[in-house]
Every structure is written in structure tokens, then in C-alpha cells.
Design an enzyme around this catalytic site. Structure first.
Site, PDB file in Angstrom:
ATOM      1  N   TYR A 124     -20.858 -28.116 -43.285  1.00  0.00           N
ATOM      2  CA  TYR A 124     -21.025 -28.095 -44.741  1.00  0.00           C
ATOM      3  C   TYR A 124     -20.994 -26.655 -45.239  1.00  0.00           C
ATOM      4  O   TYR A 124     -21.724 -25.815 -44.733  1.00  0.00           O
ATOM      5  CB  TYR A 124     -22.360 -28.737 -45.151  1.00  0.00           C
ATOM      6  CG  TYR A 124     -22.133 -29.991 -45.963  1.00  0.00           C
ATOM      7  CD1 TYR A 124     -21.530 -29.913 -47.220  1.00  0.00           C
ATOM      8  CD2 TYR A 124     -22.490 -31.240 -45.478  1.00  0.00           C
ATOM      9  CE1 TYR A 124     -21.289 -31.057 -47.958  1.00  0.00           C
ATOM     10  CE2 TYR A 124     -22.248 -32.385 -46.214  1.00  0.00           C
ATOM     11  CZ  TYR A 124     -21.647 -32.292 -47.457  1.00  0.00           C
ATOM     12  OH  TYR A 124     -21.404 -33.425 -48.181  1.00  0.00           O
ATOM     13  N   GLU A 173     -20.809 -25.675 -48.869  1.00  0.00           N
ATOM     14  CA  GLU A 173     -20.816 -25.595 -50.337  1.00  0.00           C
ATOM     15  C   GLU A 173     -21.045 -24.161 -50.785  1.00  0.00           C
ATOM     16  O   GLU A 173     -21.874 -23.446 -50.220  1.00  0.00           O
ATOM     17  CB  GLU A 173     -21.910 -26.508 -50.907  1.00  0.00           C
ATOM     18  CG  GLU A 173     -21.504 -27.964 -50.905  1.00  0.00           C
ATOM     19  CD  GLU A 173     -22.570 -28.858 -51.516  1.00  0.00           C
ATOM     20  OE1 GLU A 173     -23.678 -28.397 -51.772  1.00  0.00           O
ATOM     21  OE2 GLU A 173     -22.253 -30.051 -51.729  1.00  0.00           O
ATOM     22  N   ASP A 214       2.278 -25.418 -62.407  1.00  0.00           N
ATOM     23  CA  ASP A 214       1.945 -26.259 -61.260  1.00  0.00           C
ATOM     24  C   ASP A 214       3.170 -26.253 -60.347  1.00  0.00           C
ATOM     25  O   ASP A 214       4.136 -26.974 -60.580  1.00  0.00           O
ATOM     26  CB  ASP A 214       1.610 -27.672 -61.750  1.00  0.00           C
ATOM     27  CG  ASP A 214       1.399 -28.655 -60.598  1.00  0.00           C
ATOM     28  OD1 ASP A 214       1.487 -28.230 -59.428  1.00  0.00           O
ATOM     29  OD2 ASP A 214       1.142 -29.840 -60.882  1.00  0.00           O
ATOM     30  N   THR A 232       0.112 -27.326 -54.202  1.00  0.00           N
ATOM     31  CA  THR A 232      -0.401 -28.036 -53.035  1.00  0.00           C
ATOM     32  C   THR A 232      -0.064 -27.182 -51.822  1.00  0.00           C
ATOM     33  O   THR A 232       0.766 -26.268 -51.887  1.00  0.00           O
ATOM     34  CB  THR A 232       0.259 -29.421 -52.843  1.00  0.00           C
ATOM     35  OG1 THR A 232       1.654 -29.229 -52.578  1.00  0.00           O
ATOM     36  CG2 THR A 232       0.073 -30.318 -54.042  1.00  0.00           C
ATOM     37  N   LYS A 259       3.313 -29.468 -49.135  1.00  0.00           N
ATOM     38  CA  LYS A 259       4.716 -29.804 -49.411  1.00  0.00           C
ATOM     39  C   LYS A 259       5.587 -28.696 -48.803  1.00  0.00           C
ATOM     40  O   LYS A 259       5.574 -28.530 -47.589  1.00  0.00           O
ATOM     41  CB  LYS A 259       4.912 -30.022 -50.903  1.00  0.00           C
ATOM     42  CG  LYS A 259       4.078 -31.239 -51.383  1.00  0.00           C
ATOM     43  CD  LYS A 259       4.191 -31.535 -52.864  1.00  0.00           C
ATOM     44  CE  LYS A 259       3.260 -32.686 -53.240  1.00  0.00           C
ATOM     45  NZ  LYS A 259       3.237 -32.952 -54.684  1.00  0.00           N
ATOM     46  N   ARG A 265      -2.863 -31.196 -45.997  1.00  0.00           N
ATOM     47  CA  ARG A 265      -2.996 -31.668 -47.369  1.00  0.00           C
ATOM     48  C   ARG A 265      -4.124 -30.937 -48.068  1.00  0.00           C
ATOM     49  O   ARG A 265      -5.267 -30.968 -47.619  1.00  0.00           O
ATOM     50  CB  ARG A 265      -3.268 -33.171 -47.395  1.00  0.00           C
ATOM     51  CG  ARG A 265      -2.404 -34.003 -46.477  1.00  0.00           C
ATOM     52  CD  ARG A 265      -2.452 -35.465 -46.823  1.00  0.00           C
ATOM     53  NE  ARG A 265      -1.643 -35.695 -47.994  1.00  0.00           N
ATOM     54  CZ  ARG A 265      -0.324 -35.821 -47.978  1.00  0.00           C
ATOM     55  NH1 ARG A 265       0.345 -35.743 -46.848  1.00  0.00           N
ATOM     56  NH2 ARG A 265       0.344 -36.011 -49.093  1.00  0.00           N
TER      57      ARG A 265
HETATM   58  C1  LIG Z   1       2.282 -33.551 -55.508  1.00  0.00           C
HETATM   59  C2  LIG Z   1       1.929 -33.005 -56.822  1.00  0.00           C
HETATM   60  C3  LIG Z   1       0.609 -32.972 -57.281  1.00  0.00           C
HETATM   61  C4  LIG Z   1      -0.529 -33.717 -56.638  1.00  0.00           C
HETATM   62  O1  LIG Z   1      -0.776 -33.558 -55.329  1.00  0.00           O
HETATM   63  P1  LIG Z   1      -1.645 -34.630 -54.522  1.00  0.00           P
HETATM   64  O2  LIG Z   1      -2.017 -33.842 -53.323  1.00  0.00           O
HETATM   65  O3  LIG Z   1      -0.766 -35.786 -54.254  1.00  0.00           O
HETATM   66  O4  LIG Z   1      -2.824 -35.013 -55.352  1.00  0.00           O
HETATM   67  C5  LIG Z   1       0.344 -32.327 -58.473  1.00  0.00           C
HETATM   68  N1  LIG Z   1       1.333 -31.775 -59.189  1.00  0.00           N
HETATM   69  C6  LIG Z   1       2.617 -31.821 -58.805  1.00  0.00           C
HETATM   70  C7  LIG Z   1       3.658 -31.193 -59.652  1.00  0.00           C
HETATM   71  C8  LIG Z   1       2.970 -32.455 -57.614  1.00  0.00           C
HETATM   72  O5  LIG Z   1       4.247 -32.515 -57.266  1.00  0.00           O
END
Ligand SMILES: *Cc1c(COP(=O)(O)O)cnc(C)c1O
Length: 422
Positions: free
Chosen positions: A55, A57, A202, A229, A232, A238
Site C-alpha cells: 500500500y 497511498e 489526450d 495511457t 497502447k 495497463r
Molecule cells: C484508450 C483511451 C482512453 C481510455 O483508456 P482505458 O485504459 O481504456 O480506460 C482514453 N482516451 C483515449 C483517447 C483512448 O484512446
């Protein structure tokens, strides 16, 4: 090297069996879902480590629990590497995934009812960019913009400026989950400045490509906040990261914890640190460059074979195919057909799709995972031809079976990192 799961086999044969089957599934076919990738064996070891027991936090040096001297090391490494990679002043590496990372940003700067400008889902935006089915869409007033129908995905910035002046957003958000072009961040920044809004990009999908310097970095255009993220194109476990200017560090950190989350997943953060270090190596730039080359070749092969692509080409790692226009049936059918030839893609809505989301008009295809396995341009040409042949053949099972043979034969020569197959 990756362990052999002996303990798991002994204590839980059901989970073990599913894991073995999944390993086989990931090895024998080809993964063309643009949001997926394969982590390295080193990342797998870090995620599968005893850091999960802890933990933590709080933040490095300021924890609510004792015994955090080594998690502090891990999280500090991850933060410093992220800052170096994305050329930014502050990094929060605790968001549990992409969706909470965006939520933490909205909640840091907006009160319920405040306006956020984001991209429409059918034009490529993400659910968390204010789609009515998402909780965020209910809490905040998302005003969503679109791309130009006939201009290869261009965004009408004059129109966007007008909308911004009318709606007075707190955040001008750009970013996408299904849009095959790069952004000209200059315009978003101009619009945000004109109305006194925060700029947020994003880059969940293209994080690895931005990190490698093969796509534009929003920080070079004066952006305030960038979210990505880690799983990807960045090829980590993740998770999510919020990157920002120093002036927003405190409000962002507080919004993630204690605002939105409790204890961070330290095993994941260890994996993120390892992935970020991998992304700092010259080989990663080669990888990212190859992702883009492969994507261009795959897009060209598909178009040359008669497939209609939304935006008529790609500047990033993905393409969206208009299946209805190309073949007269929908994206769900196309996804099923590609499954039969051991190619995984995903059905996808196209701009202002006339079809419902579960039977959308398109599919989305991308090259990050195939490139990690080592595939190059010549392999993309083969895959592109097989994809179109299969989609044309559709119900001709014999033809599909013979294409599948070819796909599986090709895949045999490209190993999945972290999987040893007999
Ligand atoms: C994949 C994605 C997310 C969210 O990611 P998760 O890990 O699936 O919650 C947010 N914004 C964009 C543009 C994405 O492609």
C-alpha cells in the site's frame, strides 16, 4: 525469463488453462487492434512482482503508510523518465487506467455543469470525452466538435473558435481513439487562449509515437495538460499518466489522490518505469518509426485494393475502414470475417454513422502490435491483400480457411515477446 506458472498450475488449473489458451491465441494470429500491443518480458516480470503487496497511498516522500522506501524509488523513476520522455515539468503516474486519468483532470479544473470542448465519438473522440453514456458526460457539459466530411478528417477551426466563444469552456480538449491524422495543436491553443481555457491533449493512443518524437508533442505547442495511457503505443502495462506544467502539479496530484483514487498499483508503476526506460532507448524510436511506415503501407495496400478509408489515408498508427461503402455489409460482419482468418481488428463507428454502435459501418485497424512482433512493410502488403480478399470472400469458408493458413504461417516467424511456445 518468464516463469512457467508452476504454482498457478498446481493451485488453479482453470485459470492456468485459460492463460495457456490465451498465450496460444496471442501467438497464432495477428493483432491489428490499434489500441493493443505486447509488453516485453522485463515489463511482465515487473507487473507480476511482489510490489503488488504494498500500500503506497500518497506520493514519494509523503506516504500514509510505512515501508515505502522502495516503492518511492520505483515511482520516482517512473516520474523522472516520463518527464524526460515527454519533455514536461511534472508527471503523475498513478492513474489506474486511461479513463480515470481523464476524470482526474476534469475534476481538477471543473465544477459540475462546467463546459468542456471535446471531439465527437463517431468522429474519433473517446467515451471519456463526454459521450452521454459516460458518467463524465452527465456531470459536465461537453460540447463536441466534428471533422470535415469531405476533407480527409480536417477540423474546422474557425467553427471551433466560434463555438468556444459561445460556450466558454473551462477545458479545450483534443485527442482521439479513432482518428487517423495528427493534430495541429497550434489552433487548439489559440482557441483556448481566446476564451481563457486550459489546453488538454489526450494522447492515449499515440503516447509512444509522441514519446519517440515521430508525432507532434503537444508540449511543444504550449499545452497545459497531456494525458496518455501506458499500454497502447507506449508498450507498458495497463495504466495512465497525467503530464503537466509545474503550476498544475499540485492540483493534478490532489485530484488523483485523494480526490479520485486510493492506493496506487505499485506493481503496475514498476512496469511503467521499465516500459518508459525502454521507450528512452534508440530502439524504441526505430520501433515507432516502423509503426508509422507499416501503417502507411497497410493503408495504401487497402486503398489500392479498393477499400474506402475514412480520411483517405493515415498519419499515425491506425486507419478506419468504411466497410458499408467498400463491401455493402457492416463492421460487425467484417470483424467476424477477419476473425476467421486469424486477424483481430475491431468494429468501429465512422463519422456520423447511420448504423448503431454494435453494428457500426466500419472497422479500425492498426500496426503497433504487429510491428512489435517485427513485421515490416512487405508483411503489411501481404496482410492488406489478405484482409481485402477475405472481406470480399465473406461467406466462402474454403477461401477464408486458405487465407487463414497463410496468416498463421506468417505469424509463426514473428514471436510474441514474453511468450514461449513449444
Ligand atoms: C484508450 C483511451 C482512453 C481510455 O483508456 P482505458 O485504459 O481504456 O480506460 C482514453 N482516451 C483515449 C483517447 C483512448 O484512446
Amino acid at each position: 525469463m518468464v516463469n512457467q506458472f508452476e504454482a498457478l498450475k498446481k493451485t488453479d488449473i482453470d485459470v492456468y488453462t485459460a492463460l495457456m489458451s490465451e498465450m496460444e491465441r496471442q501467438s497464432y494470429g495477428i493483432e491489428l487492434i490499434p489500441s493493443e500491443n505486447y509488453v516485453s518480458a522485463a515489463v511482465l516480470e515487473a507487473i507480476g512482482s511482489i510490489f503488488t503487496n504494498k500500500y503506497s497511498e500518497g506520493y514519494p516522500g509523503k506516504r500514509y503508510y510505512g515501508g515505502n522506501q522502495f516503492t518511492d524509488v520505483i515511482e520516482t523513476l517512473a516520474r523522472e523518465r516520463a518527464k524526460k520522455l515527454f519533455k514536461c515539468e511534472h508527471a503523475n503516474v498513478q492513474p489506474l487506467s486511461g479513463s480515470p486519468m481523464n476524470q482526474a483532470v476534469y475534476l481538477a479544473f471543473c465544477k459540475p455543469g462546467d463546459t468542456i470542448l471535446g471531439m465527437d465519438l463517431s468522429h474519433g473522440g473517446h467515451l471519456t470525452h463526454g459521450h452521454p453514456v459516460s458518467h463524465m458526460g452527465k456531470i459536465f457539459n461537453f460540447v463536441r466538435y466534428k471533422t470535415h466530411p469531405e476533407e480527409n478528417g480536417r477540423i474546422d477551426f474557425d467553427e471551433l473558435m466560434k463555438v468556444a466563444k459561445e460556450t466558454k469552456p473551462k477545458i479545450v480538449l483534443c485527442g482521439y481513439t479513432s482518428y487517423p491524422r495528427d493534430y495541429d495543436y497550434t489552433y487548439f491553443k489559440e482557441i483556448a487562449d481566446a476564451v481563457g481555457a486550459i489546453t488538454m491533449a489526450d494522447i492515449a493512443h499515440i503516447g509512444g509515437l509522441v514519446a519517440a518524437g515521430v508525432m507532434r508533442n503537444p508540449f511543444d505547442y504550449g499545452f497545459d495538460i497531456v494525458t496518455t495511457t501506458t499500454h497502447k503505443t507506449l508498450r507498458g502495462p495497463r495504466g495512465g499518466m497525467i503530464l503537466c506544467k509545474k503550476e498544475f502539479a499540485e492540483v493534478i496530484d490532489k485530484s488523483v489522490f485523494p480526490g479520485l483514487q486510493g492506493g496506487p498499483h505499485m506493481n503496475t508503476i514498476a512496469g511503467i518505469a521499465v516500459a518508459l526506460n525502454e521507450a528512452l532507448q534508440p530502439e524504441f524510436k526505430e520501433y515507432a518509426t516502423q509503426v508509422l511506415k507499416n501503417s502507411k503501407v497497410l493503408a495504401k495496400t487497402l486503398m489500392d485494393s479498393g477499400m474506402k478509408l475514412v480520411t483517405n489515408g493515415t498519419d499515425n498508427h491506425m486507419m478506419v475502414a468504411d466497410i458499408v461503402t467498400s463491401f455493402g455489409y457492416d463492421g460487425k460482419e467484417a470483424e467476424k470475417t477477419l476473425d476467421k482468418i486469424a486477424i483481430t481488428a475491431n468494429k468501429q463507428v465512422i463519422p456520423d454513422d447511420a448504423n448503431p454502435p454494435l453494428r457500426p459501418s466500419g472497422i479500425r485497424i492498426g500496426t503497433p502490435a504487429a510491428t512489435t512482433r517485427g513485421m515490416k512493410e512487405a508483411d503489411m502488403e501481404k496482410l492488406g491483400k489478405w484482409i481485402v480478399e477475405a472481406l470480399q470472400a465473406k461467406d466462402d469458408e474454403q477461401k477464408l480457411a486458405s487465407i487463414k493458413e497463410n496468416v498463421m504461417k506468417l505469424c509463426k516467424s514473428f514471436k510474441v515477446p514474453g511468450i514461449k511456445v513449444k
